[in-house]
Each structure stands twice: as C-alpha cells, then as structure tokens.
Design an enzyme around this catalytic site. Structure first.
Site, PDB file in Angstrom:
ATOM      1  N   HIS A   1      43.810  37.678   0.777  1.00 27.30           N
ATOM      2  CA  HIS A   1      44.991  36.972   1.266  1.00 27.30           C
ATOM      3  C   HIS A   1      44.931  36.973   2.852  1.00 27.30           C
ATOM      4  O   HIS A   1      45.971  37.070   3.370  1.00 27.30           O
ATOM      5  CB  HIS A   1      46.250  37.445   0.883  1.00 27.30           C
ATOM      6  CG  HIS A   1      46.757  36.901  -0.728  1.00 27.30           C
ATOM      7  ND1 HIS A   1      47.005  35.813  -0.908  1.00 27.30           N
ATOM      8  CD2 HIS A   1      46.781  37.819  -1.561  1.00 27.30           C
ATOM      9  CE1 HIS A   1      47.298  35.841  -2.407  1.00 27.30           C
ATOM     10  NE2 HIS A   1      47.120  37.151  -2.451  1.00 27.30           N
TER      11      HIS A   1
ATOM     12  N   ASP B   1      49.472  35.697   5.349  1.00 27.22           N
ATOM     13  CA  ASP B   1      48.689  35.514   4.076  1.00 27.22           C
ATOM     14  C   ASP B   1      47.664  34.425   4.305  1.00 27.22           C
ATOM     15  O   ASP B   1      47.327  34.104   5.651  1.00 27.22           O
ATOM     16  CB  ASP B   1      49.583  34.838   3.049  1.00 27.22           C
ATOM     17  CG  ASP B   1      49.260  35.235   1.561  1.00 27.22           C
ATOM     18  OD1 ASP B   1      48.255  34.584   1.318  1.00 27.22           O
ATOM     19  OD2 ASP B   1      50.124  35.974   0.867  1.00 27.22           O
TER      20      ASP B   1
ATOM     21  N   GLU C   1      45.184  40.734  -5.442  1.00 27.81           N
ATOM     22  CA  GLU C   1      44.486  39.461  -5.641  1.00 27.81           C
ATOM     23  C   GLU C   1      43.387  39.197  -4.471  1.00 27.81           C
ATOM     24  O   GLU C   1      43.294  38.369  -3.758  1.00 27.81           O
ATOM     25  CB  GLU C   1      45.443  38.348  -5.560  1.00 27.81           C
ATOM     26  CG  GLU C   1      46.455  38.232  -6.761  1.00 27.81           C
ATOM     27  CD  GLU C   1      47.283  36.926  -6.538  1.00 27.81           C
ATOM     28  OE1 GLU C   1      47.656  36.697  -7.539  1.00 27.81           O
ATOM     29  OE2 GLU C   1      47.630  36.608  -5.502  1.00 27.81           O
TER      30      GLU C   1
END
Length: 538
Positions: free
Chosen positions: A243, A172, A310
């Site tokens: 990420h 991440d 995301e």
C-alpha cells in the site's frame, strides 16, 4: 434514561424532584477537572445560554476526582439541589460529563440556544466504567481525503460515544496525507491523483477531477491536541511495505526499480491490492526511519501503526536485489522478508519507547517483535493466535465491524460492498471469541475497533451514512458490560436509539434512517461488490 452507551448501573429516583439547570447555575471544578469544566461550559453554554460560572459554596454542578473509582470510571449523582460528578481520573470525569449532556436532552447537542425552558435533569445515580481500554474508530483519509474540520468533527462524535482511540489511516497507494518536511514530494506529488475510480475496480465509471489533500504538521498537532482534550488518543498509520505506491510515485527509488519502471508510476487512481510495494533495501529503511522520526514528533501516542497488510510478493520474487537480501539475511522466503522488514521497524520503535501495531499479516513469515500489538481484521484467527502468544490484540474483524460494508441487502443501498452488517449485527458483535473466553489470553484482548474505508465513500455525507448509526451500537459493545451476544436486549437498544437519533440530528449527522436510505443517499448506477450469504466466522 435512553443513554447510549448503556451505563453499568443506573438508579433512578422517580419520586424526587429533578435538577433544573438555570441560567445562573455555577460550577465547582475540583483539582484535575478543569478540562471537563471548560468543555461543559462550552457545550451547555452554547446549547442553553447557561454560563456555568465558577463557584464553590452551593455550586449547582460539582466535579471531583476519586482515584479509588478506577481509570475512566465515574459516578454521577443528580438531586434537585445539585449535580455531583466524580471520576476515577480526568478521563472518567469527562465520560461522566458526556452522560450528563445526554441527560440534558437532545437540545444539549445543538450549538445555539433554541429559547425553550431550562433543561430539567431527572434525579438519578449513574455508576459506570468501560469494559475495554481500547475503544477505537479507524478513519481512512488516504483513499478520499477528509479536511481537518471533518476529522475534528469526528473526534467530537467519538467523544459523544465514549470512544477513545482515533486510528488515522494516513498513507496508501492512492494518497499520502501527512506533511514530512524532510521529504516534501510525499505531499507535493504523493498527496494528489489525476482521477478517481467511482465504485470498486470492476466499475467502468471515473471521476475525472483531480483529488487530494494533506495535513500540515500544525494541522496534525491541532488534531492531536483537540483529541487529547477529549481523552482520545490519535494513532497514526504509515503503511509499509505494501500500500505504498503514493510514496513510490513521489520517490521512485523506494520501489523495486530492477523489475518495474518506478519512475513511470503515479499515485494510484483505482482500488484493490496493488503489486507495487517497497523495496527491502537499506535506503528504504533509512527513508522510513526519517519519516517515522517526524511522525513520532507529531504523534505522542505510544502505539504507532505500520500496516503490514496485503503485500504481494511478485516483485520481490523477480527482484535480484530482493533475492540478494533474502540470502544475505539467511531468510526462508519472501514471507520471512516481510517479517524482517516489519521487525526492523518494531525494534526501531521500541528503542524510542513506542509500540508497533499492525494488521494481522504481521504474524506471518516468522516471529513477531515482542510487545507488538495485532489488529485482527481477517476474522478472529489472527487475534486468537496473537493473544495466545502473549501479544495485545485489538479485534476488528471485517466480517463484523467494517462499517463501509453495506447495511442492508436491498437494492437501494449506495455502492453496496461486502457483507450485510445491520445495526443489530454490530450490536451483537463480541470482541472476545469463545476460544479465549475465560482463559488467561482473554486479558490480551484490550479492546476492539470499528473501521471505515473510504474507497467508495467520496464525501462527508457518504461517510456519515456508512458510519452511523452503527458506530453507536459499536460504542455500546466496547463500553458497556453487555451479556453474551445472543442474550443482548436489542429491543431495548432500539428503543433507546429513538432518542439517540434526535441527538444525531442535533449534531448534523446524516445517518442511515432505520427504514432505509433517503433518496439523496442512494447512488443509482454505481455498482459495488456485495458478498452473498452470512459472513464466515474465522
């Protein structure tokens, strides 16, 4: 019987004499049951000082396989003379052994004998099989690194609850946790951050200690082998194209260098959705193909999770290189560019006999790679769309089974974030939404997964508190043949939990007590981001 998860059929024989597991008891392991035999000897031997030596004629415990029972199913019969455990396959035998361990009492979950009487097991017939074939738990080791021994401990906790998929969130913005020999800076640089935000982004608090860690290739092989011996598949997640700041910090050429000074980016120290994403270049594709080549060598799992969630598009909108790629490929927009990016790796994995999995954002921007698996986290909607389109689906809606979300609305909950999800709420979770129930698409819902994200969980104790006892309720949802949520007998589950808490105590799990957190489990002064009202059903 106080069994968790609840078996499908239990026939007690109250008038019959119990079986007593004496020190001289023997174990007869039939073909294909050797792994469970070794496990039983280890746990029961440690807990009760019982050797369970090999034996055939008149053996006290007998393990067998009968394929007609079906995958992961088992039949456990206890009489005064013997325990006979038959599984539909090796996994079924192992899950039956987990039930046998529970029947031996909470002391069976300790690692040394307490010197009491030999365990007495009530005469009973248990016939059982799982509802879903994907019974998952996602452990986020990227935000806060958890050492290998903690991961192995959670494998054992999963096995005790008949969960069979460990999804490891390995990369991440805040850290890269798996050694890649071809690109050593991923762990030399990407596995470490200078400091850490305490609480969510709005918090003014910082932990000024550097934080990090990673698993070597041999660590991963050990985790995978340890899990496989317990019939648990480890699914890795390597997050792309969002990420990814930890990777960009290690190798700045991976980022959108024409719009941001990627050489100045470090491993992210705070939380939230991050604008620094991978560049959609051929160089980045080749880099991650190299990474995934090593990942495939470490993880035999057919399913490989690539995130896909995301991913802000601001940098791609400003990047000449990204816009050139959109025109070159004849794509509609940046959403289609992300779909192309994920699709490339979906095909790359398929060519190597593996299956792409991603969060439900991989449905956006164009057609999804055939055979891809969708983890539906933003509600049920993505999962419904994927199932109706013929894709396998794992339901993990944040409104229901994100275990980092707070367990109570009271002021004592540590770092309260998200929706209130009580033990009863999780027990009433239903993986198959009404729209799919009774339709052919229902079969595409292959299971469900509970997720634990560790932004605000900076210790093993904090993770234990967030995960348990709600993971016990989730395990019953995905294993047991429960009625519709509104008709589930939560009072019965609560009664069975009174014994299960003793098992968790014996295992050293620092769960949330039913009456609220212990004083040392609170985090006064660390604000969270609680969401008011009930979670939406989407």
């Amino acid at each position: 019987m106080d069994l968790i998860p609840a078996p499908r059929h239990v026939t007690p024989h109250p008038a019959a004499e119990p079986f007593v597991l004496t020190a001289g008891a023997t174990l007869d392991a039939g073909p294909g049951t050797g792994g469970t035999a070794r496990w039983l000897r280890g746990v029961l031997g440690a807990a009760f000082g019982t050797e369970l030596a090999p034996g055939a004629d008149g053996a006290a415990v007998r393990l067998r396989i009968d394929a007609e029972l079906g995958a992961e199913a088992y039949r456990l019969e206890v009489t005064a003379q013997a325990v006979t455990l038959t599984g539909g396959d090796a996994a079924g035998v192992f899950w039956g052994a987990q039930t046998l361990r529970q029947l031996c009492g909470p002391a069976a979950f300790r690692r040394a004998a307490l010197g009491g009487p030999a365990p007495s097991i009530a005469a009973v017939l248990v016939e059982d099989r799982p509802r879903f074939r994907w019974r998952g738990f996602m452990l986020d080791v990227a935000r806060h690194f958890l050492p290998k021994d903690v991961v192995l401990r959670y494998v054992d906790l999963m096995a005790a609850h008949k969960l069979n998929v460990l999804h490891l969130h390995l990369t991440d913005d805040q850290g890269w946790r798996v050694e890649i020999k071809r690109y050593p800076r991923l762990t030399q640089t990407g596995a470490w951050r200078e400091r850490t935000k305490v609480g969510l982004r709005e918090s003014p608090l910082w932990d000024e200690r550097p934080h990090g860690g990673f698993y070597t290739g041999d660590d991963i092989r050990e985790i995978v082998a340890y899990a496989a011996a317990r019939h648990i598949t480890v699914v890795p997640e390597i997050d792309v194209p969002g990420h990814s700041q930890a990777a960009i910090a290690a190798y700045p050429e991976l980022g959108n260098a024409d719009v941001v000074d990627t050489a100045a980016l470090g491993v992210l120290t705070s939380w939230g959705v991050n604008v620094n994403v991978l560049a959609p270049t051929e160089g980045v594709l080749r880099f991650y193909e190299d990474v995934l080549t090593e990942v495939l060598d470490l993880f035999p799992s057919k399913v490989i999770h690539l995130g896909g969630d995301e991913c802000p598009k601001e940098q791609w909108m400003k990047s000449d290189a990204a816009q050139d790629r959109i025109r070159e490929l004849g794509l509609r927009d940046e959403e289609a560019l992300q779909s192309w990016f994920i699709g490339h790796f979906g095909r790359w994995l398929a060519d190597r006999g593996r299956q792409l999995a991603g969060w439900d954002e991989i449905l956006q921007g164009g057609s999804l790679v055939p055979g891809a698996l969708v983890a539906s986290w933003r509600g049920y909607g993505g999962g419904i769309k994927a199932a109706e389109a013929g894709h396998d689906v794992v339901m993990c809606p944040e409104q229901q089974v994100y275990l980092d979300h707070r367990q109570h609305a009271g002021p004592d909950e540590p770092v309260p974030i998200g929706f209130v999800r009580t033990l009863e709420d999780v027990h009433r979770f239903e993986p198959v939404p009404p729209r799919l129930a009774g339709t052919p698409a229902q079969e595409r819902v292959i299971g469900a997964q509970a997720n634990i994200w560790t932004e605000v969980l900076d210790s093993v104790r904090a993770v234990d508190y967030a995960v348990f006892p709600r993971l016990s309720a989730f395990a019953e949802v995905v294993w047991s043949d429960l009625p519709a949520p509104e008709r589930r007998d939560h009072e019965d589950f609560t009664a069975r939990m009174s014994t299960h808490y003793q098992r968790l105590d014996a295992l050293g799990v620092e769960y949330r007590p039913p009456g609220g957190p212990h004083p040392w489990q609170r985090r006064p002064g660390v604000a969270g981001r609680p969401i008011a009202g009930p979670p939406p059903i989407v």
